[in-house]
Design a protein around this motif. Structure first.
Motif, PDB file in Angstrom:
ATOM      1  N   GLU A  19     -33.724   3.197 103.001  1.00 12.43           N
ATOM      2  CA  GLU A  19     -35.013   3.476 102.366  1.00 12.43           C
ATOM      3  C   GLU A  19     -34.793   4.169 101.024  1.00 12.43           C
ATOM      4  N   TRP A  20     -33.847   5.091 100.997  1.00 15.95           N
ATOM      5  CA  TRP A  20     -33.527   5.766  99.743  1.00 15.95           C
ATOM      6  C   TRP A  20     -32.936   4.787  98.721  1.00 15.95           C
ATOM      7  N   ASP A  21     -31.972   3.992  99.175  1.00 16.08           N
ATOM      8  CA  ASP A  21     -31.289   3.076  98.254  1.00 16.08           C
ATOM      9  C   ASP A  21     -32.243   2.044  97.654  1.00 16.08           C
ATOM     10  N   ARG A  22     -33.215   1.608  98.427  1.00 15.87           N
ATOM     11  CA  ARG A  22     -34.135   0.580  97.966  1.00 15.87           C
ATOM     12  C   ARG A  22     -35.362   1.149  97.252  1.00 15.87           C
ATOM     13  N   GLY A  23     -35.571   2.427  97.420  1.00 17.29           N
ATOM     14  CA  GLY A  23     -36.792   3.041  96.893  1.00 17.29           C
ATOM     15  C   GLY A  23     -36.758   3.233  95.388  1.00 17.29           C
ATOM     16  N   ARG A  24     -37.924   3.153  94.773  1.00 21.55           N
ATOM     17  CA  ARG A  24     -38.071   3.472  93.366  1.00 21.55           C
ATOM     18  C   ARG A  24     -38.431   4.957  93.220  1.00 21.55           C
ATOM     19  N   LYS A  25     -38.805   5.327  92.030  1.00 23.59           N
ATOM     20  CA  LYS A  25     -39.039   6.741  91.745  1.00 23.59           C
ATOM     21  C   LYS A  25     -40.072   7.364  92.685  1.00 23.59           C
ATOM     22  N   ALA A  26     -41.207   6.703  92.878  1.00 16.55           N
ATOM     23  CA  ALA A  26     -42.273   7.273  93.705  1.00 16.55           C
ATOM     24  C   ALA A  26     -41.816   7.451  95.142  1.00 16.55           C
ATOM     25  N   ALA A  27     -41.116   6.428  95.671  1.00 19.97           N
ATOM     26  CA  ALA A  27     -40.645   6.503  97.050  1.00 19.97           C
ATOM     27  C   ALA A  27     -39.619   7.615  97.220  1.00 19.97           C
ATOM     28  N   ARG A  28     -38.704   7.723  96.267  1.00 23.62           N
ATOM     29  CA  ARG A  28     -37.678   8.759  96.365  1.00 23.62           C
ATOM     30  C   ARG A  28     -38.294  10.156  96.211  1.00 23.62           C
ATOM     31  N   SER A  29     -39.280  10.262  95.372  1.00 22.84           N
ATOM     32  CA  SER A  29     -39.961  11.548  95.220  1.00 22.84           C
ATOM     33  C   SER A  29     -40.597  11.982  96.536  1.00 22.84           C
ATOM     34  N   HIS A  30     -41.193  11.020  97.257  1.00 20.82           N
ATOM     35  CA  HIS A  30     -41.798  11.311  98.558  1.00 20.82           C
ATOM     36  C   HIS A  30     -40.735  11.730  99.565  1.00 20.82           C
ATOM     37  N   ILE A  31     -39.582  11.046  99.537  1.00 19.85           N
ATOM     38  CA  ILE A  31     -38.486  11.399 100.447  1.00 19.85           C
ATOM     39  C   ILE A  31     -38.009  12.828 100.172  1.00 19.85           C
ATOM     40  N   LEU A  32     -37.894  13.171  98.905  1.00 17.91           N
ATOM     41  CA  LEU A  32     -37.444  14.520  98.546  1.00 17.91           C
ATOM     42  C   LEU A  32     -38.445  15.585  98.996  1.00 17.91           C
ATOM     43  N   ASN A  34     -40.436  15.472 101.565  1.00 13.60           N
ATOM     44  CA  ASN A  34     -40.292  15.631 103.019  1.00 13.60           C
ATOM     45  C   ASN A  34     -39.006  16.379 103.371  1.00 13.60           C
ATOM     46  N   PHE A  35     -37.934  16.049 102.660  1.00  9.81           N
ATOM     47  CA  PHE A  35     -36.652  16.703 102.937  1.00  9.81           C
ATOM     48  C   PHE A  35     -36.740  18.202 102.665  1.00  9.81           C
ATOM     49  N   ILE A  36     -37.343  18.567 101.548  1.00  9.97           N
ATOM     50  CA  ILE A  36     -37.459  19.986 101.195  1.00  9.97           C
ATOM     51  C   ILE A  36     -38.331  20.725 102.211  1.00  9.97           C
ATOM     52  N   GLU A  37     -39.423  20.101 102.608  1.00  5.64           N
ATOM     53  CA  GLU A  37     -40.352  20.736 103.547  1.00  5.64           C
ATOM     54  C   GLU A  37     -39.720  20.943 104.917  1.00  5.64           C
ATOM     55  N   ASN A  38     -38.920  19.983 105.362  1.00  2.00           N
ATOM     56  CA  ASN A  38     -38.404  20.009 106.738  1.00  2.00           C
ATOM     57  C   ASN A  38     -37.038  20.650 106.892  1.00  2.00           C
ATOM     58  N   ASN A  39     -36.319  20.888 105.777  1.00  4.88           N
ATOM     59  CA  ASN A  39     -34.928  21.321 105.926  1.00  4.88           C
ATOM     60  C   ASN A  39     -34.571  22.595 105.169  1.00  4.88           C
ATOM     61  N   SER A  40     -35.510  23.198 104.489  1.00  2.68           N
ATOM     62  CA  SER A  40     -35.210  24.439 103.768  1.00  2.68           C
ATOM     63  C   SER A  40     -34.737  25.513 104.738  1.00  2.68           C
ATOM     64  N   GLY A  41     -33.636  26.179 104.378  1.00  6.27           N
ATOM     65  CA  GLY A  41     -33.115  27.269 105.192  1.00  6.27           C
ATOM     66  C   GLY A  41     -32.232  26.856 106.341  1.00  6.27           C
ATOM     67  N   LYS A  42     -31.970  25.565 106.513  1.00  6.31           N
ATOM     68  CA  LYS A  42     -31.135  25.125 107.627  1.00  6.31           C
ATOM     69  C   LYS A  42     -29.663  25.412 107.351  1.00  6.31           C
ATOM     70  N   THR A  43     -28.912  25.586 108.411  1.00  4.50           N
ATOM     71  CA  THR A  43     -27.464  25.796 108.296  1.00  4.50           C
ATOM     72  C   THR A  43     -26.760  24.449 108.183  1.00  4.50           C
ATOM     73  N   GLY A  44     -25.470  24.504 107.901  1.00  7.66           N
ATOM     74  CA  GLY A  44     -24.693  23.283 107.830  1.00  7.66           C
ATOM     75  C   GLY A  44     -24.728  22.484 109.131  1.00  7.66           C
ATOM     76  N   PRO A  45     -24.452  23.106 110.272  1.00  4.75           N
ATOM     77  CA  PRO A  45     -24.520  22.367 111.544  1.00  4.75           C
ATOM     78  C   PRO A  45     -25.906  21.777 111.818  1.00  4.75           C
ATOM     79  N   GLU A  46     -26.955  22.486 111.416  1.00  6.24           N
ATOM     80  CA  GLU A  46     -28.307  21.959 111.625  1.00  6.24           C
ATOM     81  C   GLU A  46     -28.573  20.740 110.745  1.00  6.24           C
ATOM     82  N   LEU A  47     -28.063  20.755 109.541  1.00  5.78           N
ATOM     83  CA  LEU A  47     -28.214  19.588 108.658  1.00  5.78           C
ATOM     84  C   LEU A  47     -27.432  18.396 109.208  1.00  5.78           C
ATOM     85  N   GLU A  48     -26.252  18.661 109.743  1.00  3.13           N
ATOM     86  CA  GLU A  48     -25.457  17.574 110.329  1.00  3.13           C
ATOM     87  C   GLU A  48     -26.171  16.979 111.539  1.00  3.13           C
TER      88      GLU A  48
END
Length: 408
Positions: A19-32, A34-48
């Protein structure tokens, strides 16, 4: 063999990456977002765990897109915040190494030098550089070896965002600690900021220099003139920090040069001399700035003298008494008169020889007013008395007495 659950997780990861590889600017912006909202403050093991042990694959895509688009500012703030989630993750040192391997530091420094990018984007870049510097000495050295100090200091001097400037101060403070190989470079970078036109940058640089002074012990002579020039600032917070740094430098080898410079600032050129030097532009701005500097120097001299008898005696040898009387006679700037009077009264009360000099200069009546109310007595001077004081720089006490008797 992998379990069904693991296979599903891997499929989910691959679908996300596609989805990231095929996405254009708008799609990638939406992915970012969501990623920031759901993963801020996570540890390395949690991200893995979130990425089925493939978090590095997403980080690689983020850094690749950053390198391709940072000059255009495409989703730059979101990209930098997303990368920051990886770099700040506890137990996630591998992410930092991966980011550095692709030249991440150089990219961040280049962002700071692009004038068309937003201040918010540059602030995020500084935050990532903080994460790199805080990882240890070798990472601080990497930033400095990449000509980072110059880029960071230039951004501090030119930034119009107070928030960004404060982040830069934290970064420079970090680079100046636990970095013996390059701490002098950091110090010189801060000195280079002092002549800039941003009072906030000047204030933050002076604060950081004072902190670093405790680590360095000595200061280069190149600091003297830029530091004294900051006393010309119309911003009291800049003057305050300059005086605090002067106090810290009194134990250094540059003390004689600083004291000599302060005394010289008490006797700026008269308005008439400035007008003759530049007859095409006899504006009041230059004299006023010099008078502001004169007043700040008088204040600094009083503070330094009260803190050290040795400094006070050194100032007397440099002719501070006559120079303070010159400042007291400056009826074009009452702040200079007040600060010079407050400082001079300390010398008069501490050194009997100074008392005699000042008494001869101003006469018994004004001298008594001076001793009774040093912060207001100058308001009772007439123009002739002020002129006598303003001319004391070239006269001895005996000559002043003769001059007063003649004019009387």
């Amino acid at each position: 063999m992998t379990s069904v659950k693991e296979q599903e997780a891997i499929k989910k990861l691959m679908a996300f990456l596609q989805e990231w590889d095929r996405g254009r600017k708008a799609a990638r912006s939406h992915i970012l977002d969501n990623f920031i909202e759901n993963n801020s403050g996570k540890t390395g093991p949690e991200l893995e765990l979130e990425f089925s042990q493939g978090a590095s694959l997403f980080l690689a895509r983020l850094t690749a897109w950053l390198r391709m688009t940072y000059m255009y500012g495409t989703c730059l703030d979101k990209l930098l915040k997303s990368i920051g989630i990886f770099l700040s993750a506890a137990s996630g040192r591998r992410y930092l190494l991966e980011f550095l391997e692709i030249g991440g530091v150089l990219t961040l420094l280049e962002i700071l030098g692009l004038s068309h990018l937003r201040e918010e984007d540059k602030r995020e870049s500084v935050k990532l550089l903080q994460l790199v510097a805080n990882a240890g000495r070798k990472y601080k050295e990497l930033i400095c070896e990449s000509y980072g100090v110059r880029s960071i200091a230039e951004f501090l001097a030119t930034s119009t965002s107070a928030e960004a400037q404060e982040e830069v101060q934290l970064l420079l403070d970090s680079l100046g600690r636990g970095n013996p190989k390059y701490q002098n470079q950091v110090y010189k970078g801060l000195v280079a900021v002092l002549p800039c036109s941003s009072p906030r940058a000047q204030q933050l640089s002076l604060q950081t220099l004072r902190v670093m002074q405790e680590v360095l012990g000595e200061a280069p002579r190149a600091l003297v003139q830029p530091l004294l020039a900051t006393l010309r600032s119309v911003h009291l917070e800049v003057q305050y920090e300059a005086i605090q740094l002067l106090r810290a430098l009194m134990a250094c080898e540059v003390r004689p040069a600083l004291l000599q410079g302060l005394v010289a600032l008490l006797t700026p050129p008269r308005k008439e001399a400035l007008a003759l030097a530049n007859p095409a532009q006899p504006c009041l701005r230059e004299p006023m700035l010099l008078y502001i500097q004169q007043a700040a120097a008088a204040k600094a001299i009083g503070i330094l003298a009260k803190e050290s008898a040795a400094v006070a005696e050194e100032l007397i040898q440099l002719g501070v008494v006559h120079s303070l009387m010159v400042a007291m006679g400056n009826q074009d700037h009452t702040v200079s008169q007040r600060q010079a009077s407050i400082s001079l009264v300390y010398f008069v009360r501490t050194f009997p020889s100074v008392e005699e000099t000042v008494r001869l200069a101003v006469g018994d009546t004004l001298f008594q007013l001076f001793m009774d109310s040093p912060d207001t007595w100058y308001t009772k001077m007439d123009s002739f008395q002020a002129e006598i004081l303003a001319s004391t720089g070239g006269h001895s006490p005996q000559e002043l007495a003769t001059l007063q008797a003649t004019e009387g």
